[in-house]
Design an enzyme around this catalytic site. Structure first.
Site, PDB file in Angstrom:
ATOM      1  N   CYS A  74       0.837  -1.198   0.000  1.00 29.59           N
ATOM      2  CA  CYS A  74       0.000   0.000   0.000  1.00 29.59           C
ATOM      3  C   CYS A  74       0.880   1.260   0.000  1.00 29.59           C
ATOM      4  CB  CYS A  74      -1.004  -0.043   1.140  1.00 29.59           C
ATOM      5  SG  CYS A  74      -2.402   1.094   0.924  1.00 29.59           S
ATOM      6  N   HIS A 162      -3.548  -5.394   0.795  1.00 29.34           N
ATOM      7  CA  HIS A 162      -2.976  -5.830   2.069  1.00 29.34           C
ATOM      8  C   HIS A 162      -2.981  -7.365   2.126  1.00 29.34           C
ATOM      9  CE1 HIS A 162      -2.401  -2.010   4.127  1.00 29.34           C
ATOM     10  NE2 HIS A 162      -3.408  -1.601   3.367  1.00 29.34           N
ATOM     11  N   GLU A 164      -1.630  -9.227   4.218  1.00 30.86           N
ATOM     12  CA  GLU A 164      -1.545  -9.712   5.593  1.00 30.86           C
ATOM     13  C   GLU A 164      -2.896  -9.882   6.274  1.00 30.86           C
ATOM     14  OE1 GLU A 164      -1.298  -5.174   5.863  1.00 30.86           O
ATOM     15  OE2 GLU A 164      -0.738  -6.736   4.445  1.00 30.86           O
TER      16      GLU A 164
END
Length: 184
Positions: A74, A162, A164
């Site tokens: 990002c 993202h 994660e």
């Protein structure tokens, strides 16, 4: 053991990046603040986390000169693009949402294995609108022209989304692929 540093740009998901890498076999991971002096960085690879503000990226720009693989997430992606001559602008879409991303380059070592497409969790408040020289667009979507980019010659990669977070379907694969790049 492959040593990776997660550089904290004060994003809300940075701890998840650290945890995901920490739980992988063969990875030694440490979370460091973005104000860590470049000469104190000793790693096989760096993850530049997301964050709220391009004006609060500490020494991240200098980390790009350390000659180790870098994965920008990002804000990290946007920082790489901005520093190396690309262009970042406000996105039309804005906040967080599920997005279907099309993989454009199946040979990319970080996102190529996700082809032909994957579902991700992303914010598009800001986005890369012009790639830096030497980079290839490796993924796009209906709402963002550059969902991922890479320069395999310099081992610099970035994703707008993202990987994660649980909402991203194949996020762990992005980190596994990046660890493989760092281990080479």
């Amino acid at each position: 053991m492959t040593r990776i540093l997660v550089v904290d740009n004060h994003g809300q998901f940075t701890h998840l990046e650290h945890r995901l890498l920490r739980d992988m076999d063969g990875v030694d991971v440490e979370l460091v603040d973005n104000t860590t002096p470049p000469e104190d960085i000793e790693a096989d690879g760096l993850v530049l986390s997301g964050g709220p503000d391009m004006d609060d990226v500490g020494n991240c720009r200098e980390y790009l000169d350390l000659d180790v693989p870098v994965l920008g997430i990002c804000l990290g992606l946007q920082l790489i693009a901005d520093e190396l001559g690309g262009r970042v602008e406000s996105g039309d879409y804005g906040g967080y949402a599920d997005v279907d991303v099309r993989i454009q380059d199946e040979t990319d070592p970080v996102v190529g294995s996700l082809a032909p497409e994957t579902r991700v969790w992303a914010s598009h408040a800001d986005e890369v609108v012009e790639l830096p020289e030497g980079f290839t667009r490796t993924a796009d979507s209906d709402i963002c022209g550059v969902e991922a980019m890479g320069d395999a010659d310099r081992d610099l990669y970035g994703v707008q989304w993202h990987p994660e977070v649980a909402h991203t379907e194949e996020g762990e694969a992005v980190f596994e692929n990046f660890v493989d790049v760092c281990a080479e």
